[in-house]
Design a protein around this motif. Structure first.
Motif, PDB file in Angstrom:
ATOM      1  N   TYR A  85       0.883  -1.129  -0.058  1.00 33.00           N
ATOM      2  CA  TYR A  85      -0.170   0.075   0.052  1.00 33.00           C
ATOM      3  C   TYR A  85       0.749   1.210   0.057  1.00 33.00           C
ATOM      4  O   TYR A  85       0.686   2.227  -0.786  1.00 33.00           O
ATOM      5  N   LEU A  86       1.813   1.174   0.743  1.00 29.43           N
ATOM      6  CA  LEU A  86       2.801   2.479   0.863  1.00 29.43           C
ATOM      7  C   LEU A  86       3.269   2.681  -0.399  1.00 29.43           C
ATOM      8  O   LEU A  86       3.498   3.851  -1.043  1.00 29.43           O
ATOM      9  N   ALA A  87       3.869   1.582  -1.194  1.00 26.28           N
ATOM     10  CA  ALA A  87       4.319   1.922  -2.378  1.00 26.28           C
ATOM     11  C   ALA A  87       3.429   2.509  -3.422  1.00 26.28           C
ATOM     12  O   ALA A  87       3.988   3.369  -4.335  1.00 26.28           O
ATOM     13  N   ILE A  88       2.259   2.200  -3.278  1.00 21.73           N
ATOM     14  CA  ILE A  88       1.285   2.927  -4.217  1.00 21.73           C
ATOM     15  C   ILE A  88       1.001   4.504  -3.669  1.00 21.73           C
ATOM     16  O   ILE A  88       1.129   5.200  -4.769  1.00 21.73           O
ATOM     17  N   GLU A  89       0.855   4.562  -2.460  1.00 20.53           N
ATOM     18  CA  GLU A  89       0.761   5.964  -1.985  1.00 20.53           C
ATOM     19  C   GLU A  89       1.847   6.979  -2.618  1.00 20.53           C
ATOM     20  O   GLU A  89       1.646   8.090  -2.869  1.00 20.53           O
ATOM     21  N   VAL A  90       3.139   6.395  -2.414  1.00 20.23           N
ATOM     22  CA  VAL A  90       4.502   6.866  -3.006  1.00 20.23           C
ATOM     23  C   VAL A  90       4.367   7.188  -4.177  1.00 20.23           C
ATOM     24  O   VAL A  90       4.629   8.486  -4.633  1.00 20.23           O
ATOM     25  N   ALA A  91       3.813   6.416  -5.024  1.00 22.70           N
ATOM     26  CA  ALA A  91       3.782   6.585  -6.434  1.00 22.70           C
ATOM     27  C   ALA A  91       3.044   7.592  -6.739  1.00 22.70           C
ATOM     28  O   ALA A  91       3.356   8.313  -7.623  1.00 22.70           O
ATOM     29  N   ARG A  92       1.661   7.707  -6.276  1.00 21.16           N
ATOM     30  CA  ARG A  92       0.539   8.718  -6.491  1.00 21.16           C
ATOM     31  C   ARG A  92       1.075   9.791  -5.899  1.00 21.16           C
ATOM     32  O   ARG A  92       0.844  11.174  -6.561  1.00 21.16           O
ATOM     33  N   VAL A 104       7.183   7.441   6.316  1.00 18.23           N
ATOM     34  CA  VAL A 104       6.101   8.252   5.429  1.00 18.23           C
ATOM     35  C   VAL A 104       5.038   8.519   6.115  1.00 18.23           C
ATOM     36  O   VAL A 104       4.588   7.476   6.659  1.00 18.23           O
ATOM     37  N   ALA A 105       4.451   9.754   6.180  1.00 19.82           N
ATOM     38  CA  ALA A 105       3.387  10.157   6.821  1.00 19.82           C
ATOM     39  C   ALA A 105       2.223  10.617   5.722  1.00 19.82           C
ATOM     40  O   ALA A 105       2.534  11.193   4.773  1.00 19.82           O
ATOM     41  N   LEU A 106       1.030   9.670   5.808  1.00 21.72           N
ATOM     42  CA  LEU A 106       0.225  10.141   4.753  1.00 21.72           C
ATOM     43  C   LEU A 106      -1.277  10.152   5.291  1.00 21.72           C
ATOM     44  O   LEU A 106      -1.523   9.618   6.180  1.00 21.72           O
TER      45      LEU A 106
END
Length: 230
Positions: A85-92, A104-106
């Motif tokens: 999930y983090l990989a997806i959020e970082v990419a977006r 990472v904070a999201l």
């Protein structure tokens, strides 16, 4: 934490680690929950900053829900759910609030609270005591970033409930689990207007007052203002 030095926050992180280890190794303990309720709006009775640690014989309901979801994903996909999930959020990028070398904070896409934030490590790590010395300092840094950013949104000490979610201490292996932190702040439109779970939200299901993307944008701009004044 927003006004504490990085060294002082790291000292708190060290105490959390000590308590996780001390309580987690007890045979009669299955879970150790570190949390903090900040401000009277969240029901905190003490005016000074403080947190609590609860250790329980069973795994709490919310943690059990997370555990089952991560176990199912790990069994089916052979990967750690929150890492993927983090990989997806970082990419977006659109829901990212802040980051450093280790964390990472999201704003999670499922966020219910107006400026809800999740902190995730960049590498797989199940518990705080599994982190390196450098990661523990980076963890202290991201905690400082998130709390200072929240304070900057409405230029007020931001109310919140914050909790650390390590893997259970139930004497089982948990390769599916990723350590993470939840921040759930109730302030909605100003320093005095908060979100309440009432009506349909209480009896039916939570409703979003602000999208995760717009919440992350507000937080990023608040963070930029904070950095500009320090």
């Amino acid at each position: 934490m927003a006004k504490m030095s990085l060294e002082d926050i790291r000292a708190v992180v060290d105490v959390w680690e000590q308590q996780f280890v001390e309580l987690g190794t007890r045979k009669d303990i299955a879970y150790v929950q570190v949390f903090e309720n900040r401000d009277a709006m969240m029901g905190a009775s003490n005016p000074h900053p403080h947190g609590q640690i609860w250790a329980s014989r069973s795994i709490p309901n919310e943690v059990m829900t997370e555990l089952r979801g991560q176990q199912t994903h790990f069994k089916e996909k052979h990967e750690v759910l929150l890492c993927a999930y983090l990989a997806i959020e970082v990419a977006r990028g659109e829901r990212i609030v802040g980051a450093n070398a280790g964390f990472v904070a999201l704003v999670p896409y499922w966020a219910v609270w107006p400026f809800e934030v999740m902190i995730l490590p960049r590498r797989p790590v199940a518990r705080l005591e599994d982190m390196t010395a450098a990661e523990k300092l980076e963890f202290a840094d991201i905690l400082q970033t998130v709390t200072a950013t929240c304070d900057a949104v409405f230029e007020t000490p931001f109310s919140y409930s914050m909790g650390l979610h390590p893997a259970p201490y139930d004497e089982e292996e948990h390769p599916e689990w990723q350590f993470h932190v939840h921040f759930c702040p109730p302030l909605l439109r100003s320093a005095t207007i908060r979100k309440f779970m009432v009506g349909f939200e209480l009896l039916g299901g939570p409703q979003r007052d602000i999208t995760p993307e717009s919440a992350a944008d507000v937080l990023r701009k608040a963070s930029a203002r904070t950095l500009a004044t320090t």
